[in-house]
Each structure stands twice: as structure tokens, then as C-alpha cells.
Design an enzyme around this catalytic site. Structure first.
Site, PDB file in Angstrom:
ATOM      1  N   GLU A   1      46.469  42.938  39.371  1.00  0.00           N
ATOM      2  CA  GLU A   1      45.993  44.152  39.652  1.00  0.00           C
ATOM      3  C   GLU A   1      46.848  45.442  39.425  1.00  0.00           C
ATOM      4  OE1 GLU A   1      43.997  46.657  43.273  1.00  0.00           O
ATOM      5  OE2 GLU A   1      43.519  44.577  43.406  1.00  0.00           O
TER       6      GLU A   1
ATOM      7  N   THR B   1      42.110  50.788  43.488  1.00  0.00           N
ATOM      8  CA  THR B   1      42.081  52.100  43.763  1.00  0.00           C
ATOM      9  C   THR B   1      41.226  53.006  42.744  1.00  0.00           C
ATOM     10  OG1 THR B   1      44.560  51.853  44.364  1.00  0.00           O
ATOM     11  CG2 THR B   1      43.364  54.126  44.907  1.00  0.00           C
TER      12      THR B   1
ATOM     13  N   LYS C   1      36.881  43.096  49.193  1.00  0.00           N
ATOM     14  CA  LYS C   1      38.341  43.332  49.287  1.00  0.00           C
ATOM     15  C   LYS C   1      38.296  43.669  50.760  1.00  0.00           C
ATOM     16  CE  LYS C   1      42.140  46.388  48.561  1.00  0.00           C
ATOM     17  NZ  LYS C   1      42.896  47.236  47.466  1.00  0.00           N
TER      18      LYS C   1
END
Length: 212
Positions: free
Chosen positions: A42, A74, A133
């Protein structure tokens, strides 16, 4: 040998989350991870030039010849989601509920792992995409995750935030599908390979049934 990101994550068990000073460093670190047998990485939108880094790493393969699965974390806006997918991202991740990004991912048929911390936020993300998440995970600890898995059976939960490599086993035992690691991974190639080899399990038939 392509498979769904959830299957690859569940096989790899660790998800390195890279926040770097720039695109070149992100590419260098991703290449090192792929060479160590890591397949899913990621990158994050907090890295300057992150879209370039995604475009440069998405076509790569890991040490076993499997196509890399480069995600972008993000992601909180529709613009970021579109840019990431245009650059070749295999999946998107947000740190908290992000309806604009969720809608953009939905329009593109993309995998979007939405972040949350409260049970309500996490349950909503799971209802939307089957995964969430859990962030910041260290605040609640493995016990909190264990409580979540009890009421969300079958959910793909990815605790991330403040977790060190030595603590990964506790989170996996608590029910995590995979654990996000932002720091603490070794630089030595052999040590890095060992970190990923230890928890890895079988993947899906598209990968030949192996996680390695």
C-alpha cells in the site's frame, strides 16, 4: 495469476503501508518488498508524487513472478480515487469513512477498503464492501478486534496504526485477515523475506493455491 486483493491479503497476512519522502523512495522500497516475496503493498497519497510511484510499481511482479497488487491508502476524495485507479491501483484504502471516495470507487467497480474505528463505522464499511480498515488499531488493541470479529463473522478486518512487526501474531490470533505495518520492517533483504514468509498462508486457485 491474478486474484482478488482480499485473497492476496489473507494469504500474505502483512500489508506494508509506505509513507515516503517522494516517489523514487516509494518505488525503491516497493521493489525491495516485492523481491522479498511480498506481493501486496500500500502506497499513500501523503507521499509527494504518489501517483507516479503507483504507475511505476503497478506493472511489477514479486519474487515468485506473481503480478504486484499495489494499493493506495489515505484516499478520502473522489479525485484521489480516480487518480489512483488511473495510475493502476489494484485497491483503495481510506483511514476513516469517505463517502466521496467510496462512490468514485463504486462507479469504477474498484475495491475500496474503508476505514473506521467505532463498531458502527466498521460495520458500515463491511456492509459496503465486506472489509474494513480498523484505524488507529493500537488504541483498542487485539481485544477490541476480537470483539469486532465476534459480531462481524466473515468480515475482512485490517487493523492498522501503531502495530510493530513483533505484535502481528497477536492481531492475527485475534481475527485480523491481515495487519497493516507502517514502520519497523527490517532493511536487510533476508530478514525482510523472513518477516513475510513466517505468517504467509495459501492463496486462491488463481495463484496456484500457494501464498508463496
Amino acid at each position: 495469476m491474478s486474484c482478488h486483493p482480499y485473497a492476496a491479503l489473507a494469504a500474505q497476512r502483512l500489508l506494508p503501508v509506505l509513507r515516503t519522502p517522494g516517489a523514487d523512495d516509494a518505488v525503491r522500497r516497493t521493489e525491495a518488498l516485492l523481491a522479498a516475496g511480498c506481493r501486496v503493498v500500500e502506497l499513500t497519497t501523503t507521499t509527494p508524487g504518489w501517483a507516479e510511484a503507483v504507475a511505476r510499481t503497478a506493472p511489477l511482479a514479486d519474487a515468485h513472478g506473481r503480478p504486484a497488487l499495489i494499493g493506495v491508502g489515505t484516499v478520502t476524495t473522489a479525485g484521489q480515487a480516480e487518480t489512483a485507479l488511473d495510475a493502476g491501483a489494484a485497491f483503495l484504502v481510506s483511514p476513516y469513512p469517505a463517502p466521496e471516495a467510496r462512490a468514485a470507487a463504486g462507479r469504477r467497480g474498484a475495491v475500496f477498503i474503508e476505514g473506521g474505528f467505532t463498531p458502527g463505522e466498521i460495520a458500515a464499511a463491511v456492509r459496503s464492501a465486506g472489509a474494513a480498515k480498523v484505524f488507529p488499531a493500537h488504541v483498542g488493541g487485539p481485544g477490541f478486534l476480537r470483539s469486532l470479529t465476534a459480531v462481524l463473522p466473515g468480515a475482512v478486518l485490517l487493523p492498522t496504526g501503531g502495530i510493530r512487526p513483533a505484535e502481528v501474531r497477536d492481531w492475527l490470533d485475534a481475527g485480523a485477515a491481515a495487519v497493516g505495518i507502517g514502520s519497523g520492517l527490517p532493511d536487510d533483504p533476508a530478514e525482510l523475506a523472513a518477516v513475510f514468509a513466517e505468517p504467509a498462508g495459501p492463496c486462491c486457485p488463481a495463484c496456484g493455491g500457494t501464498g508463496r
